[in-house]
Design a protein around this motif. Structure first.
Motif, mmCIF file in Angstrom:
data_model
loop_
_atom_site.group_PDB
_atom_site.id
_atom_site.type_symbol
_atom_site.label_atom_id
_atom_site.label_comp_id
_atom_site.label_asym_id
_atom_site.label_seq_id
_atom_site.Cartn_x
_atom_site.Cartn_y
_atom_site.Cartn_z
ATOM 1 N N SER A 75 0.827 -1.206 0.000
ATOM 2 C CA SER A 75 0.000 0.000 0.000
ATOM 3 C C SER A 75 0.861 1.255 0.000
ATOM 4 C CB SER A 75 -0.877 0.027 1.258
ATOM 5 O OG SER A 75 -1.678 -1.099 1.361
ATOM 6 N N VAL A 135 -4.688 1.428 -1.055
ATOM 7 C CA VAL A 135 -4.387 0.377 -2.027
ATOM 8 C C VAL A 135 -4.833 0.933 -3.373
ATOM 9 C CG1 VAL A 135 -4.834 -1.999 -2.732
ATOM 10 C CG2 VAL A 135 -4.875 -1.382 -0.294
ATOM 11 N N SER A 136 -3.940 0.895 -4.374
ATOM 12 C CA SER A 136 -4.291 1.539 -5.640
ATOM 13 C C SER A 136 -3.505 0.977 -6.815
ATOM 14 C CB SER A 136 -3.994 3.037 -5.540
ATOM 15 O OG SER A 136 -4.307 3.687 -6.737
ATOM 16 N N ASP A 137 -4.121 1.103 -7.997
ATOM 17 C CA ASP A 137 -3.410 0.836 -9.246
ATOM 18 C C ASP A 137 -2.747 2.115 -9.757
ATOM 19 O OD1 ASP A 137 -5.486 2.352 -10.282
ATOM 20 O OD2 ASP A 137 -6.284 0.769 -11.561
ATOM 21 N N GLN A 138 -2.915 3.209 -9.050
ATOM 22 C CA GLN A 138 -2.347 4.525 -9.317
ATOM 23 C C GLN A 138 -2.994 5.266 -10.489
ATOM 24 O OE1 GLN A 138 1.819 2.782 -9.131
ATOM 25 N NE2 GLN A 138 2.123 4.815 -8.257
ATOM 26 N N ILE A 139 -4.040 4.711 -11.062
ATOM 27 C CA ILE A 139 -4.696 5.357 -12.192
ATOM 28 C C ILE A 139 -6.213 5.419 -12.015
ATOM 29 C CG2 ILE A 139 -5.099 5.294 -14.696
ATOM 30 C CD1 ILE A 139 -2.194 5.923 -13.902
ATOM 31 N N ALA A 198 -8.485 3.952 -6.065
ATOM 32 C CA ALA A 198 -7.738 3.928 -4.803
ATOM 33 C C ALA A 198 -8.717 3.558 -3.702
ATOM 34 C CB ALA A 198 -7.120 5.291 -4.516
ATOM 35 N N TYR A 199 -8.272 2.711 -2.801
ATOM 36 C CA TYR A 199 -9.111 2.280 -1.686
ATOM 37 C C TYR A 199 -8.424 2.684 -0.395
ATOM 38 C CZ TYR A 199 -12.007 -0.531 1.355
ATOM 39 O OH TYR A 199 -12.864 -0.931 2.337
ATOM 40 N N GLU A 239 2.232 9.934 -6.423
ATOM 41 C CA GLU A 239 1.967 8.724 -7.199
ATOM 42 C C GLU A 239 0.479 8.394 -7.300
ATOM 43 O OE1 GLU A 239 4.794 5.437 -6.731
ATOM 44 O OE2 GLU A 239 5.781 6.739 -5.266
ATOM 45 N N LEU A 240 -0.361 9.217 -6.668
ATOM 46 C CA LEU A 240 -1.800 8.970 -6.700
ATOM 47 C C LEU A 240 -2.584 10.119 -7.333
ATOM 48 C CD1 LEU A 240 -2.147 7.473 -3.095
ATOM 49 C CD2 LEU A 240 -2.022 6.217 -5.267
ATOM 50 N N VAL A 285 -5.400 9.306 -9.915
ATOM 51 C CA VAL A 285 -6.510 8.444 -9.520
ATOM 52 C C VAL A 285 -7.813 9.228 -9.555
ATOM 53 C CG1 VAL A 285 -7.513 7.063 -7.659
ATOM 54 C CG2 VAL A 285 -5.055 6.964 -8.096
#
Length: 146
Positions: A47, A65-69, A72-73, A101-102, A105
């Motif tokens: 995370s 928690v995220s895929d960065q695009i 985001a959780y 980096e987020l 999102v």
């Protein structure tokens, strides 16, 4: 305690996180009871964590928690009871929302049984009794990560 947060340091430095302290709090929470210490450590590793510190001691924690695009959780948000009502959770959220980096999102999700008023102040809207979502319409206008 005063209501100001001048003495509170908010940091995304994962090396500063007191994992034992955070796990002690998380293990007693309504949302993560039964999670093992190993599972907690792994969840932090996977995370984007943020911590709040006062006089060198951890007093708050949150992670994303995220895929960065696309998504985001937000998870495991807590503030030590002795430091609540000082805006610390809000500052940790803001730090995560503006994490370099987020920034791309668009959809931010979270689940909470009791803190909806706090999250509504930060743009989250109720999806049902548990889930909330924040849509960042500007995310796609920001510079791509790569």
């Amino acid at each position: 305690m005063s209501n100001d947060t001048d003495d509170i340091d908010i940091s995304t430095d994962r090396d500063k996180i007191d994992l034992a302290y955070c796990y002690g709090f998380i293990a007693e929470s309504y949302w993560a009871g039964g999670r093992t210490r190993g599972e907690f450590d792994r969840s932090v590793e996977m995370s984007f964590p943020v911590g709040a510190y006062c006089d060198g001691r951890q007093v708050g924690f949150a992670r994303v928690v995220s895929d960065q695009i696309a998504i985001a959780y937000v998870a495991d948000v807590f503030v030590d009871p002795r430091y609540r009502r000082r805006g610390i959770a809000a500052r940790m959220l803001e730090t995560l929302h503006t994490h370099p980096e987020l920034l791309r999102v668009k959809r931010w999700m979270l689940a909470t049984n009791d803190m909806q008023p706090l999250y509504r102040l930060h743009g989250y809207e109720d999806l049902d009794d548990l889930m909330m979502m924040r849509v960042d319409e500007d995310a796609q206008r920001r510079d791509p990560l790569r």
